[in-house]
Design a protein around this motif. Structure first.
Motif, mmCIF file in Angstrom:
data_model
loop_
_atom_site.group_PDB
_atom_site.id
_atom_site.type_symbol
_atom_site.label_atom_id
_atom_site.label_comp_id
_atom_site.label_asym_id
_atom_site.label_seq_id
_atom_site.Cartn_x
_atom_site.Cartn_y
_atom_site.Cartn_z
ATOM 1 N N ALA A 12 0.831 -1.210 0.000
ATOM 2 C CA ALA A 12 0.000 0.000 0.000
ATOM 3 C C ALA A 12 0.863 1.257 0.000
ATOM 4 N N PHE A 13 1.969 1.230 0.739
ATOM 5 C CA PHE A 13 2.888 2.365 0.757
ATOM 6 C C PHE A 13 3.483 2.591 -0.627
ATOM 7 N N GLY A 14 3.936 1.521 -1.267
ATOM 8 C CA GLY A 14 4.531 1.653 -2.597
ATOM 9 C C GLY A 14 3.531 2.085 -3.647
ATOM 10 N N ILE A 18 1.939 6.003 -6.418
ATOM 11 C CA ILE A 18 1.394 6.136 -7.773
ATOM 12 C C ILE A 18 0.107 6.967 -7.735
ATOM 13 N N ALA A 19 -0.731 6.731 -6.748
ATOM 14 C CA ALA A 19 -2.003 7.454 -6.647
ATOM 15 C C ALA A 19 -1.798 8.900 -6.205
ATOM 16 N N VAL A 20 -0.970 9.087 -5.186
ATOM 17 C CA VAL A 20 -0.705 10.417 -4.641
ATOM 18 C C VAL A 20 0.809 10.527 -4.509
ATOM 19 N N ALA A 28 10.798 8.776 -3.383
ATOM 20 C CA ALA A 28 11.881 7.908 -3.849
ATOM 21 C C ALA A 28 11.884 6.582 -3.095
ATOM 22 N N ILE A 29 11.668 6.640 -1.787
ATOM 23 C CA ILE A 29 11.627 5.412 -0.992
ATOM 24 C C ILE A 29 10.467 4.529 -1.439
ATOM 25 N N ALA A 30 9.310 5.132 -1.663
ATOM 26 C CA ALA A 30 8.142 4.363 -2.095
ATOM 27 C C ALA A 30 8.357 3.764 -3.481
#
Length: 78
Positions: A12-14, A18-20, A28-30
């Protein structure tokens, strides 16, 4: 079950990037997290595909679970 929840939270974090678009270093971490998840879980699924085919469980739901949960799901096929 706790490991599955943690894996879903990391996905969900990654995917949230893309969504927000996350600001600064979090973006960058995501992005790196999502890339590592996709590559590692795909490679792991390919590594255990013979075990997945030999299992008595339905093939496609097992492949999907393998792609999402990775080692948390695949350890039974190693």
């Amino acid at each position: 079950m706790l490991i599955n929840a943690a894996v879903l939270a990391i996905w969900a974090f990654g995917l949230g990037n893309i969504a927000v678009a996350y600001p600064g270093v979090w973006g960058a971490i995501a992005a790196w997290t999502l890339g590592i998840l996709v590559v590692s879980h795909t490679a792991e699924t390919l590594f255990v595909r013979k075990g997945i085919k030999a299992a008595k469980t339905p093939f496609w739901p097992t492949v999907l679970a393998s792609l999402v949960f990775g080692h948390a799901h695949n350890r039974r096929y190693l």
